[in-house]
Write a protein that holds these residues in place. Structure first.
Motif, PDB file in Angstrom:
ATOM      1  N   ASP A   1     -32.417  -0.632  35.610  1.00 22.59           N
ATOM      2  CA  ASP A   1     -31.000  -0.297  35.506  1.00 22.59           C
ATOM      3  C   ASP A   1     -30.445  -0.901  34.224  1.00 22.59           C
ATOM      4  O   ASP A   1     -30.338  -2.121  34.096  1.00 22.59           O
ATOM      5  CB  ASP A   1     -30.258  -0.844  36.739  1.00 22.59           C
ATOM      6  CG  ASP A   1     -28.786  -0.489  36.693  1.00 22.59           C
ATOM      7  OD1 ASP A   1     -28.440   0.511  36.036  1.00 22.59           O
ATOM      8  OD2 ASP A   1     -27.980  -1.217  37.307  1.00 22.59           O
ATOM      9  N   LYS A   2     -30.103  -0.055  33.306  1.00 30.31           N
ATOM     10  CA  LYS A   2     -29.570  -0.537  32.033  1.00 30.31           C
ATOM     11  C   LYS A   2     -28.055  -0.625  32.125  1.00 30.31           C
ATOM     12  O   LYS A   2     -27.391   0.364  32.437  1.00 30.31           O
ATOM     13  CB  LYS A   2     -29.980   0.416  30.908  1.00 30.31           C
ATOM     14  CG  LYS A   2     -29.503  -0.051  29.540  1.00 30.31           C
ATOM     15  CD  LYS A   2     -30.274   0.630  28.423  1.00 30.31           C
ATOM     16  CE  LYS A   2     -29.916   0.001  27.078  1.00 30.31           C
ATOM     17  NZ  LYS A   2     -30.723   0.512  25.975  1.00 30.31           N
ATOM     18  N   ARG A   3     -27.528  -1.806  31.863  1.00 33.65           N
ATOM     19  CA  ARG A   3     -26.081  -2.002  31.895  1.00 33.65           C
ATOM     20  C   ARG A   3     -25.668  -2.630  30.577  1.00 33.65           C
ATOM     21  O   ARG A   3     -25.866  -3.828  30.368  1.00 33.65           O
ATOM     22  CB  ARG A   3     -25.686  -2.907  33.063  1.00 33.65           C
ATOM     23  CG  ARG A   3     -25.985  -2.267  34.419  1.00 33.65           C
ATOM     24  CD  ARG A   3     -25.086  -2.796  35.521  1.00 33.65           C
ATOM     25  NE  ARG A   3     -25.402  -4.152  35.942  1.00 33.65           N
ATOM     26  CZ  ARG A   3     -26.285  -4.455  36.885  1.00 33.65           C
ATOM     27  NH1 ARG A   3     -26.969  -3.500  37.477  1.00 33.65           N
ATOM     28  NH2 ARG A   3     -26.485  -5.702  37.222  1.00 33.65           N
ATOM     29  N   GLY A   4     -25.102  -1.799  29.722  1.00 32.56           N
ATOM     30  CA  GLY A   4     -24.759  -2.280  28.393  1.00 32.56           C
ATOM     31  C   GLY A   4     -26.031  -2.563  27.624  1.00 32.56           C
ATOM     32  O   GLY A   4     -26.941  -1.736  27.577  1.00 32.56           O
TER      33      GLY A   4
ATOM     34  N   CYS B   1     -32.433  -9.734  34.745  1.00 35.26           N
ATOM     35  CA  CYS B   1     -32.523  -9.025  33.478  1.00 35.26           C
ATOM     36  C   CYS B   1     -33.748  -9.531  32.711  1.00 35.26           C
ATOM     37  O   CYS B   1     -34.321 -10.575  33.026  1.00 35.26           O
ATOM     38  CB  CYS B   1     -31.258  -9.184  32.647  1.00 35.26           C
ATOM     39  SG  CYS B   1     -31.121 -10.748  31.796  1.00 35.26           S
TER      40      CYS B   1
ATOM     41  N   TRP C   1     -28.023  -5.035  28.356  1.00 40.50           N
ATOM     42  CA  TRP C   1     -29.014  -5.668  29.204  1.00 40.50           C
ATOM     43  C   TRP C   1     -29.688  -4.674  30.142  1.00 40.50           C
ATOM     44  O   TRP C   1     -29.077  -3.687  30.559  1.00 40.50           O
ATOM     45  CB  TRP C   1     -28.367  -6.790  30.030  1.00 40.50           C
ATOM     46  CG  TRP C   1     -27.999  -7.960  29.189  1.00 40.50           C
ATOM     47  CD1 TRP C   1     -28.788  -9.014  28.834  1.00 40.50           C
ATOM     48  CD2 TRP C   1     -26.735  -8.186  28.566  1.00 40.50           C
ATOM     49  NE1 TRP C   1     -28.097  -9.889  28.028  1.00 40.50           N
ATOM     50  CE2 TRP C   1     -26.829  -9.413  27.841  1.00 40.50           C
ATOM     51  CE3 TRP C   1     -25.526  -7.489  28.526  1.00 40.50           C
ATOM     52  CZ2 TRP C   1     -25.771  -9.943  27.107  1.00 40.50           C
ATOM     53  CZ3 TRP C   1     -24.467  -8.014  27.801  1.00 40.50           C
ATOM     54  CH2 TRP C   1     -24.598  -9.222  27.094  1.00 40.50           C
TER      55      TRP C   1
ATOM     56  N   TYR D   1     -31.638  -4.530  33.794  1.00 47.12           N
ATOM     57  CA  TYR D   1     -31.884  -5.265  35.017  1.00 47.12           C
ATOM     58  C   TYR D   1     -32.991  -4.595  35.825  1.00 47.12           C
ATOM     59  O   TYR D   1     -33.044  -3.371  35.912  1.00 47.12           O
ATOM     60  CB  TYR D   1     -30.608  -5.353  35.876  1.00 47.12           C
ATOM     61  CG  TYR D   1     -29.557  -6.239  35.252  1.00 47.12           C
ATOM     62  CD1 TYR D   1     -29.457  -7.574  35.613  1.00 47.12           C
ATOM     63  CD2 TYR D   1     -28.688  -5.748  34.280  1.00 47.12           C
ATOM     64  CE1 TYR D   1     -28.497  -8.402  35.028  1.00 47.12           C
ATOM     65  CE2 TYR D   1     -27.731  -6.555  33.690  1.00 47.12           C
ATOM     66  CZ  TYR D   1     -27.643  -7.874  34.063  1.00 47.12           C
ATOM     67  OH  TYR D   1     -26.705  -8.699  33.473  1.00 47.12           O
TER      68      TYR D   1
END
Lengths: 121, 121
Positions: free
Chosen positions: B92-95, B61, B97, B99
């Motif tokens: 890749d956005k996860r929440g 991240c 954060w 990555y």
DNA sequence: TGTCAACATAGACACATGTCGAAGTCTGAC
DNA sequence: GTCAGACTTCGACATGTGTCTATGTTGACA
């Protein structure tokens, strides 16, 4: 103390290139490798390398190279100097003509840099 | 019309890379390849790639990456954007954060570019 | 010696690029 | 809704880079 023999800098650059994916690269190693990459990251220079590499006998004189581009002779000479100083091309003056030849060790060092570990299944 | 999925440009760049020594590269192909090389020919970006590639799980991240450099966070974000737009990193956005993950096909395309023919004895 | 041809160097210019601080956009938590 | 945090985007600035013309250097040859 001659300065026409061999390559002027980056003597160690050929042993520099552990694979990019092996471990985080430190600043010093990154600077060394980008010395090679910056030299190649320009369309004219990349084509020059390609022409020299695929030329008969593995070498080409400046006149051959100048003819392949719609650019002035000093510009081609400048690009060849950049490639030579990066350690990618060897220079050999024979009479009035200057021949350039690629350094296979430099190319293969870059190949090693971009080699990936065996895919984990 | 989303613009967050996949890579924005250079879809064809992974199939671009015939070996440099195979035949003289034309201008169009050279432009495509230098798109990848220019992105990597910068010490911070090369190290970013190396960190992402060797990071646990093959992804990292932005927070991890920012900590590794003595540079402002917008500067790191800028470099990541360059690598992403070149097709070297997936985003890749996860929440909260974000990555980044390396594209193995891009790396191996560069490996192919610098592969040399079997030495002629 | 003088001349020509091949290539390199010097200096100038326009354009690209790396960096920063400031401001904007999302997303999750309260 | 509002706030805080993670990240991106924006605008500005200094530096680097590719190109050119003009000039210098070197070697072959008459």
């Amino acid at each position: 103390m001659s300065k026409s023999d061999g390559l002027p800098i980056l003597h160690e650059s050929y042993a520099c290139c552990t694979p990019l994916a092996r471990e985080p690269m430190d600043a010093r190693q990154a600077a060394t490798v980008t010395g090679l990459l910056k030299a190649l990251a320009e369309p004219v220079r990349l084509r020059l390398m390609s022409i020299v590499l695929s030329h008969e006998g593995g070498e080409a004189c400046v006149c051959d190279l100048t003819d392949a581009f719609d650019l002035s002779q000093p510009t081609i000479s400048h690009h060849l100097k950049v490639l030579h100083e990066a350690g990618l091309l060897d220079r050999d003056k024979r009479g009035v003509w200057v021949y350039y030849r690629a350094r296979p060790d430099a190319i293969s060092a870059l190949g090693a840099l971009f080699s990936l570990p065996a895919p984990r299944v």
